[in-house]
Design an enzyme around this catalytic site. Structure first.
Site, short mmCIF file in Angstrom:
data_model
loop_
_atom_site.label_atom_id
_atom_site.label_comp_id
_atom_site.label_asym_id
_atom_site.label_seq_id
_atom_site.Cartn_x
_atom_site.Cartn_y
_atom_site.Cartn_z
N TRP A 49 0.83 -1.21 0.00
CA TRP A 49 0.00 0.00 0.00
C TRP A 49 0.86 1.26 0.00
O TRP A 49 1.86 1.35 0.72
CB TRP A 49 -0.88 0.01 1.26
CG TRP A 49 -1.68 1.26 1.44
CD1 TRP A 49 -1.32 2.38 2.14
CD2 TRP A 49 -2.98 1.53 0.90
NE1 TRP A 49 -2.32 3.32 2.08
CE2 TRP A 49 -3.36 2.83 1.32
CE3 TRP A 49 -3.86 0.81 0.10
CZ2 TRP A 49 -4.58 3.41 0.98
CZ3 TRP A 49 -5.07 1.38 -0.24
CH2 TRP A 49 -5.42 2.67 0.20
N ASN A 51 0.13 5.78 -0.05
CA ASN A 51 -0.77 6.92 -0.25
C ASN A 51 0.06 8.20 -0.35
O ASN A 51 0.84 8.32 -1.29
CB ASN A 51 -1.90 6.98 0.78
CG ASN A 51 -1.51 6.92 2.23
OD1 ASN A 51 -1.05 5.90 2.72
ND2 ASN A 51 -1.70 8.02 2.95
N ASP A 52 -0.06 9.16 0.55
CA ASP A 52 0.47 10.50 0.34
C ASP A 52 1.93 10.54 -0.11
O ASP A 52 2.80 9.97 0.56
CB ASP A 52 0.40 11.32 1.63
CG ASP A 52 -0.99 11.45 2.18
OD1 ASP A 52 -1.92 10.88 1.60
OD2 ASP A 52 -1.15 12.14 3.20
N ASP A 174 0.55 17.12 9.00
CA ASP A 174 1.06 17.35 7.65
C ASP A 174 1.90 18.62 7.54
O ASP A 174 1.61 19.51 6.73
CB ASP A 174 -0.07 17.39 6.63
CG ASP A 174 -0.99 16.18 6.69
OD1 ASP A 174 -0.57 15.16 7.25
OD2 ASP A 174 -2.12 16.26 6.16
N GLU A 222 -6.02 18.77 4.30
CA GLU A 222 -4.81 17.98 4.55
C GLU A 222 -3.71 18.44 3.61
O GLU A 222 -3.95 19.14 2.62
CB GLU A 222 -5.09 16.48 4.33
CG GLU A 222 -6.07 15.89 5.32
CD GLU A 222 -6.17 14.37 5.20
OE1 GLU A 222 -5.79 13.69 6.17
OE2 GLU A 222 -6.61 13.88 4.15
N TRP A 314 -10.13 8.62 -0.73
CA TRP A 314 -10.43 7.86 0.48
C TRP A 314 -11.84 7.27 0.46
O TRP A 314 -12.11 6.29 1.17
CB TRP A 314 -10.24 8.74 1.71
CG TRP A 314 -8.80 9.01 2.03
CD1 TRP A 314 -8.16 10.20 2.01
CD2 TRP A 314 -7.82 8.04 2.40
NE1 TRP A 314 -6.83 10.05 2.34
CE2 TRP A 314 -6.60 8.73 2.59
CE3 TRP A 314 -7.83 6.66 2.59
CZ2 TRP A 314 -5.42 8.08 2.95
CZ3 TRP A 314 -6.66 6.01 2.95
CH2 TRP A 314 -5.47 6.72 3.13
#
Length: 492
Positions: A49, A51-52, A174, A222, A314
């Site tokens: 996995w 993500n960001d 963040d 975010e 998401w």
């Protein structure tokens, strides 16, 4: 086989096979493994996995891009910072884990930013590579400092973490850090629910609150960013840009990336008197990061930046996992410029890197275990059209419909025929109006396993969409007007 260059003329309602425009999708001779559904030219994790993305650094002749990575997915939680490297920002190679998750008592490693501390303000020496990142334990988010002793390849927690404790808010994460040369200090922007908070420090350790920027109707913010750009590449015309990932439900959208233009003065960001804009008009460009090339002169760094984001959302990321290659992927890197000719307020124009076209026409995608991939340029003659023109990109698993309405100057994209998932956000048509100074007629289309990215070639709009078409098989153009729209050229 390498992608084949060709041209074609296609009347409205016709179709043309993309087979000659794609990399081979056949099983290797004598091979026992099935065709790989991993994207061919979008960055993916080795497994599990991602993500960001985190803002990349240029060090030792290559770019170091970090991203959130969960090696225990789908059976465990928490993320680490993994690293990928590239010399051209097009071809990325996974390079291990830079910050392991749960490296100390403060929780897993979430989003933040790495910087080169040229002056050695943090006490690790001039030129040290350090990172600020959110850690979360027991539901409390705090900011921690990490130091690299090998040029950004790996990091260790710095003594004294966390360097910025939680003031008592649920969302406090963040950190994006930039150096303010005029004030000889660091400035941090943090995501704090529906507001963005600004902080300052001279040593990356002690932080002082400066101000905040509050929003509404954009949900939870975010992955913020703050940077200065030259308008129309004019070094004497400078504009500040504040960017964040946001929820577009109030505007009939999924999540995406918004930005405001304005001024940064007296420790405060003041937005210009116009609404926020979306960096990408499609459903899937999230957690976007931007950066400049430190090898460029200062004026060039302000005139041109680069950006990429997570190609997912998401609302349906979990449902997609396991059905395709769904370890996640990042978008292609785009070049962004701040221009005034497209609208009555400054606009960030987006175009894919020219090096991506070079990749698509070379032998790099000839691996027979890669899925079908394609890139092509479409010119649609909308002169005299009285009704929307539809371009459908169809594979054996799904299709993406692009609708262009010359009357309203709107372009919309939506996914059809997709087996999974069936979330309301997944079904939305994303519609945006082409700015008055933009052209609707020329599109660049980039197809890969799990995604389609479309750029109007003047940079005025882009549409990033997470969708696995399967094997792209045909391109159809349909219209409902009196005058037949035609595809003037189709070339890989």
């Amino acid at each position: 086989m390498p992608a084949v260059r060709r041209r074609a003329v296609l009347a409205a309602g016709g179709a043309v096979s993309l087979a000659a425009c794609t990399a081979s999708n056949e099983r290797p001779p004598g091979g026992d493994l099935p065709v790989t559904r991993r994207p061919a030219y979008h960055l993916t994790p080795p497994a599990h996995w991602m993500n960001d993305p985190q803002r990349p650094l240029f060090r030792d002749g290559q770019w170091h891009l970090y991203y959130l990575y969960n090696a225990d997915f789908p059976h465990g939680n928490g993320t680490a910072w993994a690293r990928a490297v590239s010399v051209d920002m097009v071809t990325w190679r996974p390079a291990g884990v830079a910050i392991p998750k749960y490296v100390d008592a403060w929780g897993d490693i979430e989003s933040g930013s790495a910087v080169v501390d040229e002056q050695g303000t943090a006490g690790f020496g001039a030129g040290a590579v350090v990172a600020l990142a959110t850690q979360q334990v027991d539901g409390v988010q705090r900011q921690s400092l990490f130091v690299s002793r090998d040029g950004g390849r790996t990091f260790d927690p710095a003594p004294g973490n966390p360097v910025l404790g939680n003031p008592g808010t649920a969302d406090f994460r963040d950190p994006k850090v930039v150096y303010d040369a005029v004030g000889e200090r660091w400035v941090m922007v943090l995501a704090e629910g529906q507001r963005l908070g600004f902080y300052a420090s001279t040593d990356l350790r002690e932080w002082t609150y400066l101000s905040d920027f509050t929003t509404s109707d954009l949900g939870l913010l975010e992955c913020p960013d703050l940077f200065e750009m030259s308008l129309d590449a004019d070094p004497d015309s400078r504009v500040w840009v504040l960017l964040a990932s946001a929820n577009g439900a109030a505007e009939g959208r999924t999540t995406g990336t918004v930005y405001w233009t304005g001024t940064w003065a007296a420790d405060t960001f003041v937005a210009d008197d116009h609404p926020h804009r979306w960096l990408d008009a499609g459903p899937d460009l999230y957690a976007t990061v931007t950066w400049s090339d430190p090898r460029d002169p200062e004026d060039a760094q302000r005139a041109r930046r680069y950006a990429l984001g997570w190609l997912n959302g998401w609302a349906y990321a979990a449902e997609r996992s396991g059905t395709e290659w769904q370890g996640g992927s990042q978008s292609v890197v785009r070049e962004i410029e701040l221009v005034s000719h497209l609208a009555d307020a400054p606009v960030l124009a987006s175009r894919p890197l020219s090096a991506l076209s070079d990749l698509m026409t070379g032998p790099a995608l000839s691996d027979p275990t890669r899925p079908g991939t394609a890139s092509f340029h479409v010119e649609v003659d909308l002169e005299g059209a009285t009704a929307p023109v539809e371009l459908t990109l169809r594979g054996d698993a799904a299709a993406l419909v692009v609708r262009a309405d010359p009357g309203t100057r709107e372009i919309g994209v939506h996914r059809v025929g997709v087996r999974v998932p069936h979330d309301e956000a997944w079904e939305l048509e994303h519609v945006s109006r082409v700015p008055d100074g933009g052209s609707m007629s020329r599109w660049g289309v980039w197809v890969d396993a799990g995604s389609v990215e479309i750029f109007l070639e003047d940079g005025s709009l882009s549409f990033s969409t997470a969708v696995d078409l399967g094997d792209p098989a045909s391109l159809t153009v349909e219209h409902a007007g009196v005058t037949a729209a035609t595809v003037r050229s189709l070339s890989s």
